[in-house]
Every structure is written in C-alpha cells, then in structure tokens.
Design a protein around this motif. Structure first.
Motif, mmCIF file in Angstrom:
data_model
loop_
_atom_site.group_PDB
_atom_site.id
_atom_site.type_symbol
_atom_site.label_atom_id
_atom_site.label_comp_id
_atom_site.label_asym_id
_atom_site.label_seq_id
_atom_site.Cartn_x
_atom_site.Cartn_y
_atom_site.Cartn_z
ATOM 1 N N TYR A 192 -19.327 9.870 -4.023
ATOM 2 C CA TYR A 192 -18.683 8.418 -3.884
ATOM 3 C C TYR A 192 -19.694 7.004 -4.417
ATOM 4 C CZ TYR A 192 -16.836 4.870 0.354
ATOM 5 O OH TYR A 192 -15.616 4.166 1.126
ATOM 6 N N LYS A 193 -20.793 7.015 -4.389
ATOM 7 C CA LYS A 193 -21.256 5.600 -4.438
ATOM 8 C C LYS A 193 -21.334 5.937 -5.900
ATOM 9 C CE LYS A 193 -26.146 6.112 -5.913
ATOM 10 N NZ LYS A 193 -26.221 5.949 -7.580
ATOM 11 N N LEU A 194 -20.727 6.567 -6.724
ATOM 12 C CA LEU A 194 -19.610 6.867 -8.007
ATOM 13 C C LEU A 194 -18.752 6.013 -8.388
ATOM 14 C CD1 LEU A 194 -21.518 10.482 -9.695
ATOM 15 C CD2 LEU A 194 -21.845 7.953 -10.198
ATOM 16 N N ALA A 195 -18.358 6.348 -7.094
ATOM 17 C CA ALA A 195 -16.372 5.985 -6.709
ATOM 18 C C ALA A 195 -16.186 4.060 -7.181
ATOM 19 C CB ALA A 195 -16.240 6.564 -5.908
ATOM 20 N N LEU A 196 -17.273 3.580 -6.573
ATOM 21 C CA LEU A 196 -17.775 3.066 -5.885
ATOM 22 C C LEU A 196 -18.261 1.664 -7.409
ATOM 23 C CD1 LEU A 196 -19.229 2.355 -2.002
ATOM 24 C CD2 LEU A 196 -16.273 2.260 -2.913
ATOM 25 N N LEU A 197 -18.637 2.401 -8.345
ATOM 26 C CA LEU A 197 -19.787 1.838 -8.814
ATOM 27 C C LEU A 197 -19.358 0.321 -9.426
ATOM 28 C CD1 LEU A 197 -20.964 3.502 -12.458
ATOM 29 C CD2 LEU A 197 -20.026 1.950 -12.559
ATOM 30 N N ALA A 198 -17.979 0.180 -9.935
ATOM 31 C CA ALA A 198 -16.914 -0.947 -10.372
ATOM 32 C C ALA A 198 -16.961 -2.002 -9.409
ATOM 33 C CB ALA A 198 -16.113 -0.772 -11.293
ATOM 34 N N SER A 199 -17.027 -1.627 -8.058
ATOM 35 C CA SER A 199 -16.488 -2.628 -6.903
ATOM 36 C C SER A 199 -17.165 -2.626 -6.047
ATOM 37 C CB SER A 199 -14.943 -1.873 -6.519
ATOM 38 O OG SER A 199 -15.472 -0.948 -5.926
ATOM 39 N N SER A 200 -17.662 -2.058 -4.482
ATOM 40 C CA SER A 200 -18.805 -2.706 -4.013
ATOM 41 C C SER A 200 -20.089 -2.377 -4.119
ATOM 42 C CB SER A 200 -18.394 -1.717 -2.410
ATOM 43 O OG SER A 200 -17.037 -2.107 -2.514
ATOM 44 N N THR A 316 -13.470 5.085 -21.785
ATOM 45 C CA THR A 316 -13.158 3.137 -22.325
ATOM 46 C C THR A 316 -13.642 2.808 -20.862
ATOM 47 O OG1 THR A 316 -11.473 2.423 -22.845
ATOM 48 C CG2 THR A 316 -12.935 3.322 -24.868
ATOM 49 N N VAL A 317 -14.654 2.144 -20.578
ATOM 50 C CA VAL A 317 -14.244 1.067 -19.286
ATOM 51 C C VAL A 317 -13.276 0.027 -19.078
ATOM 52 C CG1 VAL A 317 -15.327 -1.111 -18.105
ATOM 53 C CG2 VAL A 317 -16.593 1.054 -19.279
ATOM 54 N N SER A 318 -12.211 -0.147 -18.358
ATOM 55 C CA SER A 318 -11.312 -0.864 -17.999
ATOM 56 C C SER A 318 -11.450 -2.390 -17.660
ATOM 57 C CB SER A 318 -10.277 -0.214 -17.241
ATOM 58 O OG SER A 318 -9.721 -1.227 -16.565
ATOM 59 N N THR A 319 -10.684 -2.751 -18.185
ATOM 60 C CA THR A 319 -10.988 -4.314 -17.770
ATOM 61 C C THR A 319 -10.255 -5.117 -16.462
ATOM 62 O OG1 THR A 319 -8.901 -5.822 -18.754
ATOM 63 C CG2 THR A 319 -11.322 -5.342 -20.463
ATOM 64 N N ALA A 320 -9.646 -3.861 -16.050
ATOM 65 C CA ALA A 320 -8.678 -4.531 -14.779
ATOM 66 C C ALA A 320 -10.328 -4.362 -13.928
ATOM 67 C CB ALA A 320 -7.892 -3.672 -14.603
ATOM 68 N N ARG A 321 -10.170 -5.487 -12.556
ATOM 69 C CA ARG A 321 -11.061 -5.468 -11.368
ATOM 70 C C ARG A 321 -10.403 -4.555 -10.725
ATOM 71 N NH1 ARG A 321 -13.163 -7.702 -15.109
ATOM 72 N NH2 ARG A 321 -13.875 -9.549 -16.197
ATOM 73 N N ARG A 322 -11.468 -3.773 -9.722
ATOM 74 C CA ARG A 322 -11.500 -2.969 -8.646
ATOM 75 C C ARG A 322 -11.143 -3.454 -7.634
ATOM 76 N NH1 ARG A 322 -9.527 -0.630 -13.322
ATOM 77 N NH2 ARG A 322 -9.090 1.582 -12.946
ATOM 78 N N PHE A 323 -12.081 -4.383 -7.521
ATOM 79 C CA PHE A 323 -12.011 -5.127 -5.834
ATOM 80 C C PHE A 323 -11.458 -6.630 -5.717
ATOM 81 C CE2 PHE A 323 -15.927 -6.722 -8.661
ATOM 82 C CZ PHE A 323 -15.655 -7.835 -8.352
ATOM 83 N N THR A 324 -10.800 -7.015 -4.905
ATOM 84 C CA THR A 324 -10.491 -8.397 -4.686
ATOM 85 C C THR A 324 -11.270 -9.097 -3.093
ATOM 86 O OG1 THR A 324 -8.251 -7.371 -4.670
ATOM 87 C CG2 THR A 324 -8.169 -9.735 -4.022
ATOM 88 N N PRO A 325 -11.876 -10.540 -3.644
ATOM 89 C CA PRO A 325 -12.390 -11.040 -3.134
ATOM 90 C C PRO A 325 -11.013 -12.027 -2.178
ATOM 91 C CG PRO A 325 -13.369 -11.611 -5.016
ATOM 92 C CD PRO A 325 -11.595 -11.171 -5.434
ATOM 93 N N PHE A 326 -11.939 -11.744 -0.955
ATOM 94 C CA PHE A 326 -10.375 -12.318 0.206
ATOM 95 C C PHE A 326 -11.491 -13.467 0.586
ATOM 96 C CE2 PHE A 326 -8.641 -8.077 0.293
ATOM 97 C CZ PHE A 326 -7.333 -8.640 0.065
ATOM 98 N N GLU A 327 -11.286 -14.839 0.792
ATOM 99 C CA GLU A 327 -11.569 -16.244 1.294
ATOM 100 C C GLU A 327 -11.563 -16.310 2.933
ATOM 101 O OE1 GLU A 327 -10.301 -20.675 1.061
ATOM 102 O OE2 GLU A 327 -11.411 -19.897 -0.403
ATOM 103 N N LEU A 328 -11.821 -15.824 3.961
ATOM 104 C CA LEU A 328 -11.462 -16.332 5.212
ATOM 105 C C LEU A 328 -11.575 -17.399 5.935
ATOM 106 C CD1 LEU A 328 -13.857 -12.618 6.152
ATOM 107 C CD2 LEU A 328 -11.655 -13.138 5.667
#
Length: 466
Positions: A192-200, A316-328
């Motif tokens: 799970y830690k590896l899955a979150l590498l490019a996001s959380s 190769t590393v994807s340029t797509a972002r894996r997280f989305t910042p939401f403004e609250l």
C-alpha cells in the motif's frame, strides 16, 4: 529458463538497464528439480544462484515460489526491508527517534519519523488495507497473490529463524530489536505504501502535521496563498513533482524496427540505486504456469519489469498526476467544518496514538488528531512545500486515486504470465491498476506497445479551472 529463442540481458545494475530481443526457436535446458528445503514448512522450492548472486527460483506452486523468493530476498536485503516494515508498522519514532527522518527514495521526499508514524498508524487504526483485502478481484487480490504473500512471509521468516537476528551478516541491523518476523498484513501495508508513492506519499508530512488554526475564530490566521501563487510555486518545482530523481527511458521495437522482424524492448528505469525503492533481479518459475525474469521493487515477490518467454515490458514514470487538491471553504468560526454541495459538513477526526522514547528511554504515548473529508485527508504541504496553509476560512484535502488501488497487484501477476502485447493490453484494460507509470512492451510476433492506462483522477480541464 525455458525460452523460445535467445534472451540477451545487458548491464543489469541497480537501475535494471536491459535489452531483450523476443524471438522464437528451440527451448533451453529444463529448470532444476524442485525439492524441499531442509527443515520446517516443507516448501517445495529450488533456489539456484548464478553470476552476481542472481536467484533463479523454481516452486511447485505460487506459494512455494514466493517462499523461495522471500528466503532469497531476505538473505540479500534483510536490513533494508526490515526498516521499511518498521515504517508501515508506525514504529519509526520508537526505534529511530521522533525527530529523525527517512527518505522515500522513489519520490524524493524526506519524512519526519513522528509524522510518518501518525500517517501510517491512522492507516492501521482505520483498517484501510484490511478493507481492500476484503474485496473480491479485480479490486481485491487474486487467490494467487494471497497464496504468494503467504509464501513470501513464510520464506522471509524462515531465513530470519534459520540465521537468527544476532547472527545476521549485515551489521546495519545485526542484533537490532526492530528486526523481527513479519506478518502478511505487514507485506500488504508495504504494498500500500508503494501504491501511494506518487500521491499521498509526497505529502506524508503535510497530512500528518495538518492542524486547524487556533483559536477557531473567523479572523484569518495567516492569509491563504492565492491560486496564482500556488501555481507559480508548483511550476517552479515541477521536477520535484515528477517523483524526485525518477524518470526512466524505454523503447519497444516492433518488426519494422528490428533486423529479424521480432520485437525488442530496451528498459532503462531511473529508480534509485539505494534504499528500498531499488530493483531486485530474479528469475521465477512454476513449471507449466509461469516463467518470468526481471526486476522487482524490494519486498514485492512479482517481476515488475522484465520478460516472459515471448514478451518483454518496461515502464517509465507517467506525467499524469495521481492526486487532486480540493479547496475547502470553511464555516466561519469552525475551521473543521467545510461546505460541501452547499451544506456544512464536519471533518472526520481520527485520534491517533503512537509510542516514542521518553525519559530514560521508557516508551510513552504521543497523540494527535488527523482530519479528513469526503475528498480525502486534509493536508498543508507537498514535498516540503507549504502550498496549502490551513486558515480559518480555507483548507485543502487530497483526493488520492491510489488510496483504493490494490488492482495493481493483479495487474503485475497477470503480466508475469502474458506472452503477447495483445494479452498485455487486455491485462491493462481489465485491471486499470498501474499506479504511476507508462507501459512499453514488445513480443516475439514483432508487435510493439505503449500505453498510459491506469489509476488517474477524472479531472477535466473545466473542473481544474473552476
């Protein structure tokens, strides 16, 4: 390896640079006879090492294959991976001190131990990984994955039992209390830690240290950073947002680009040469079911970049972002209440407790409340950049597309048995589980392939600009 044709691997260093022509001709010699390792467990597995200590592992089934992998991998890398299991157990402060840090090599971040413990302890307390494991495939792991993890854990523990912590060959962790047997849930939490590498994983400090302003009055406590300023800081740090030093190169050559009309793959991943995000090379065989060779990230008993008998692939590393910042938008006077669909909604507050050394080294509890929303956890920084301050009127939550992604485990298992790029394409489309990379492949028929199919947030340009 039983291969149809020639397989050429060039210069396999810590970064796995290899060229693999995929052709068809006579088979090589049969794999070694599967036998039982002496002692307990009765795991029918053969481990044969060739030049540079590369393990060639043959198991009678997937559990026994992974048992051999766990045993061989622990022989070679016990200290590095044991430290990673301390991380996902939320015990870094206990063993290495709350003020020290660790490096998440795959994304270039440096993480405070205490923040890390709070981050992973919330994952433990809320049963995130257990919930993922309770799902049926393709969302949850296939039976072969579960069997393999059981074998990997048993093989790892077998090596530790055979050798003894006090007699480990690596002085880095010889005799250390933090080296101990692992459980299956430890392995899954590490996945799970590896899955979150490019996001959380790029915001562990920012998530674990996010706290509401006090006192909670409708007077700004530090003016929010404007959207324009946020974008300016992001644009100025794009290289850091592309997984630190990671990047990678790969070519998939089809019949029109090779002399003999067969496919060829050149893989040159730029992952780290040190730490737990470097590659481990192996050759894995269950006669009649799987015959695959290549590199895996530490602690993952599946080949992630490599080749089967008739197909080779790289990433190769994807340029797509894996997280989305939401403004609250926050309710005045209540910095833990946000507006969602026009209605006030209270943030979820998780009270998390970890252990840290106190006076005289005696362990004592340290507690903190972490906050989350329907979008994901509240956070204040990414990769150490304080882009998202929590004011009395505004906060930010991280939507993480990989927070529910264990499909990637099934993807790589199915890749390990695929023989053509068309099969590989079906693996991609069926699972849509690749967490943060592009895919390049070629096969013995001379077909080449490129795709960026995986877990990507569904954010249109209109949504991003709203």
């Amino acid at each position: 390896m039983r291969v149809r044709g020639r397989v050429l691997t060039l210069g396999l260093l810590a970064g796995l640079a290899c060229a693999v022509p995929v052709t068809g001709s006579a088979s090589a010699a049969a794999p070694p006879k599967v036998r039982s390792l002496p002692g307990a467990d009765n795991a029918k597995v053969a481990i044969r090492r060739t030049a540079h200590g590369i393990p060639h592992i043959v198991g009678s089934n997937f559990r026994n294959l992974a048992y051999g992998y766990g045993y061989a991998f622990a022989q070679d890398n016990i200290c590095t991976i044991a430290s990673s299991y301390v991380t996902v157990r939320a015990e870094r402060s206990r063993f290495f001190g709350p003020d020290n840090t660790w490096k998440f090599e795959g994304n270039g971040s440096t993480v405070n131990n205490l923040n890390s413990d709070f981050f992973f302890k919330r994952i433990i307390d809320t049963g995130v990984v257990e919930k993922l494991l309770s799902q049926k495939p393709p969302s949850g792991p296939r039976a072969e994955i579960r069997s393999g993890v059981s074998g990997y854990v048993a093989g790892y523990n077998r090596y530790l039992r055979d050798t003894g912590v006090a007699k480990l060959p690596d002085p880095t962790c010889r005799g250390k209390e933090w080296v101990r047997p692992i459980r299956e849930i430890d392995a899954y939490r590490y996945f799970y830690k590896l899955a979150l590498l490019a996001s959380s994983g790029v915001a562990i400090d920012g998530i674990a240290s996010a706290q509401p302003p006090t006192p909670p009055v409708p007077v700004p406590v530090g003016a929010p950073i404007s959207t324009e300023k946020q974008m300016e800081l992001i644009e100025g740090n794009l290289d850091r947002f592309r997984l630190g030093d990671a990047g990678s190169n790969a070519y998939g050559l089809g019949s029109q680009a090779t002399a003999d009309g067969h496919g060829m793959v050149l893989g040159n991943p730029h992952f780290p040469w040190q730490g737990s995000q470097r590659f481990y090379q192996s050759h894995l065989t269950v006669p009649g079911k799987v015959d695959v060779a290549g590199g895996s990230l530490f602690g993952v008993p599946i080949v992630l970049i490599g080749h089967t008998q008739r197909m080779a692939w790289s990433h190769t590393v994807s340029t797509a972002r894996r997280f989305t910042p939401f403004e609250l938008k926050l309710v005045p006077g209540s910095p833990t209440t946000y507006v969602y669909d026009g209605q006030p909604r209270q943030m979820t507050a998780d009270n998390v407790t970890v252990q840290v050394p106190g006076a005289g080294g005696k362990l004592e509890n340290r507690s903190r409340t972490l906050y989350s929303t329907v979008h994901g956890p509240v956070f204040t920084s990414i990769l150490g950049l304080p882009l998202f301050p929590w004011s009395s009127g505004q906060a930010h939550a991280m939507g993480d597309i990989n927070a529910g992604n264990f499909r990637y485990l099934n993807h790589f298992f199915e890749t390990n048995v695929a023989q053509t790029v068309r099969e590989y394409d079906q693996v991609q489309r069926r699972n849509q589980g690749i967490p943060w990379v592009n895919s390049i492949a070629a096969d013995s028929k001379g077909e080449a392939y490129y795709a960026d199919i995986g877990a990507v947030p569904n954010v249109s340009n209109a949504k991003a600009q709203a």
